[in-house]
Design a protein around this motif. Sequence first.
Motif, PDB file in Angstrom:
ATOM      1  N   GLU A 135       0.830  -1.204   0.000  1.00 12.68           N
ATOM      2  CA  GLU A 135       0.000   0.000   0.000  1.00 12.68           C
ATOM      3  C   GLU A 135       0.867   1.259   0.000  1.00 12.68           C
ATOM      4  OE1 GLU A 135      -3.124   2.287   3.011  1.00 12.68           O
ATOM      5  OE2 GLU A 135      -1.967   0.562   3.685  1.00 12.68           O
ATOM      6  N   ALA A 136       1.857   1.299   0.905  1.00 10.84           N
ATOM      7  CA  ALA A 136       2.728   2.473   1.007  1.00 10.84           C
ATOM      8  C   ALA A 136       3.505   2.697  -0.282  1.00 10.84           C
ATOM      9  CB  ALA A 136       3.693   2.303   2.181  1.00 10.84           C
ATOM     10  N   SER A 137       4.001   1.611  -0.879  1.00 12.00           N
ATOM     11  CA  SER A 137       4.737   1.724  -2.129  1.00 12.00           C
ATOM     12  C   SER A 137       3.826   2.179  -3.261  1.00 12.00           C
ATOM     13  CB  SER A 137       5.379   0.369  -2.475  1.00 12.00           C
ATOM     14  OG  SER A 137       6.089   0.452  -3.690  1.00 12.00           O
ATOM     15  N   GLY A 138       2.584   1.646  -3.290  1.00 11.87           N
ATOM     16  CA  GLY A 138       1.640   2.034  -4.333  1.00 11.87           C
ATOM     17  C   GLY A 138       1.277   3.502  -4.270  1.00 11.87           C
ATOM     18  N   VAL A 139       1.045   4.015  -3.056  1.00 16.55           N
ATOM     19  CA  VAL A 139       0.712   5.438  -2.895  1.00 16.55           C
ATOM     20  C   VAL A 139       1.891   6.306  -3.334  1.00 16.55           C
ATOM     21  CG1 VAL A 139       0.173   7.249  -1.214  1.00 16.55           C
ATOM     22  CG2 VAL A 139      -0.978   5.033  -1.063  1.00 16.55           C
ATOM     23  N   LEU A 140       3.108   5.942  -2.896  1.00 10.13           N
ATOM     24  CA  LEU A 140       4.296   6.701  -3.289  1.00 10.13           C
ATOM     25  C   LEU A 140       4.440   6.736  -4.804  1.00 10.13           C
ATOM     26  CD1 LEU A 140       7.141   8.016  -2.652  1.00 10.13           C
ATOM     27  CD2 LEU A 140       8.026   5.690  -2.923  1.00 10.13           C
ATOM     28  N   MET A 141       4.360   5.560  -5.448  1.00  6.79           N
ATOM     29  CA  MET A 141       4.561   5.495  -6.887  1.00  6.79           C
ATOM     30  C   MET A 141       3.468   6.248  -7.642  1.00  6.79           C
ATOM     31  SD  MET A 141       7.394   4.060  -7.069  1.00  6.79           S
ATOM     32  CE  MET A 141       7.424   4.181  -8.860  1.00  6.79           C
ATOM     33  N   THR A 142       2.259   6.282  -7.079  1.00 14.05           N
ATOM     34  CA  THR A 142       1.188   7.060  -7.705  1.00 14.05           C
ATOM     35  C   THR A 142       1.551   8.536  -7.723  1.00 14.05           C
ATOM     36  OG1 THR A 142      -0.501   5.470  -7.027  1.00 14.05           O
ATOM     37  CG2 THR A 142      -1.253   7.685  -7.575  1.00 14.05           C
ATOM     38  N   PHE A 143       2.043   9.042  -6.594  1.00  8.53           N
ATOM     39  CA  PHE A 143       2.484  10.437  -6.548  1.00  8.53           C
ATOM     40  C   PHE A 143       3.627  10.675  -7.528  1.00  8.53           C
ATOM     41  CE2 PHE A 143       0.308  10.806  -2.395  1.00  8.53           C
ATOM     42  CZ  PHE A 143      -0.291  12.047  -2.560  1.00  8.53           C
TER      43      PHE A 143
END
Length: 472
Positions: free
Chosen positions: A390-398
Amino acid sequence: MHTASSTAVRTGAFIAVAVALFCIQLDFFALNLAIPGISAELGVTVSAAQWSLSAYMLAIGCFFIVGGRVGDVFGRRGTLLAGTALFAAGSVGCALAPGLGPLVAARIAQGVGAAFVFPVAVSVITNTFPEQSRMKALGAVFGVANIGTALGPFVGGGFTEGPGWRWIFWVMVPLSLLSLLVALVYVPDSRDASVPRELDLLGCALIVCSLATLTTGVERADAWGWDSARTLTLFAVAVVTGGLFLVRERLTPHPLIDLRLLRNVPYVLVTVLGSLSNMGFVATVFLSTLYLQGVRGLSPLLAGTVFLAPALMVALSGPLGARLARHMRTTAVMALAGGIAGTGMYALTEVSAWWLYVPVFAWCGLGLGLGWTFSSVATQQVVAPARAGEASGVLMTFLVTLGAIALAGTAAAISAMTPQRAPEEAYDMILRLGGVAILATVAVVMALSHWLEAHGGIAARPGAPAGPGGGA
């Protein structure tokens, strides 16, 4: 898989993840220099051919959050396998595409596959390696992945001038299959056991719709006009669906994103600096491509060769970040990266001699690469392993969404300035503005970081106990 030794499991997981990320990075950076070749072969304008890049970026940006959470909820091994298989199938589709429509569709399939692979790949390493070797493993993984970044422009230019741009995609097929087979044998499964195996489908639909309309609006705004009805409608839909997504995440018992993540101060600081570095990276690569081919008159292959110097520094930034993190706070490593990047972007505008341009370009690549690469490693240090995807997905989205906005903004700024100024002057102004913005943000983040450290909000050094904000 289950009978293999723990060392074999870790080695196999490392190989599977590193090769998959290598393919994604190579694929992304190789196609930039192939756009003229695609345009000529398929009989479309360069602007239309650019959709083969835009569609990929759009698909990745829209599905990062979904991919990361699917891995956390349903199992990271299966998600990694499915994403890699989809990426491989999309690569075959791109290589065989008879026209622009099928090519764009296959690029979307590649992008969705990559969006599932990237955040899950990071969380696979986080959950496979013990804490004492996790940072080193993540750094090495991004070192291998960034070799793809380094080779991308060279491979893209070489294939475009040689056997043709389709070979960029044919290269992906055996590499993706290798990653798939190794993952099938060695990657252990892991998931967030604290939540049921169900996904917030309404949340998925809202976030994908919001990101898709935002990215498309930004991408097409320069052609349609920033104040055109189509552009404004897309932005309005993005805002409304984004707001509904936040409401949904607050109300649902098992959200796609735990919004408390955004109250994790170290995570937010890392995300801000990482996003800014990626925006600078995208803008600098775009401007340098225009400069080298438009102002200097280099061929795609020679331009790709010049890119090898900064790209090599990007490749080295993964292991370097892991090494620095043993002695420095994550926010300090990110700030160091920003300082190198900001000075490098500004210095690029002051040099013209080749003997100085190439090393300054390499210095710039080191800072920008360290910034966006280390952000993926750093987030894994400030969140619980169970929600690593989840944390990686949010970061990569930004990273990807703001990168797309930076690219569109750079193109719009060039269009606005070139009637009054020479192209080279416009490029320099944008680079200076970007460099100053990064340096100013670094100063603000470091001041905030020191204030939080003084008040017990973050750890004073690596390994020290953290306050309520987490370790940074």
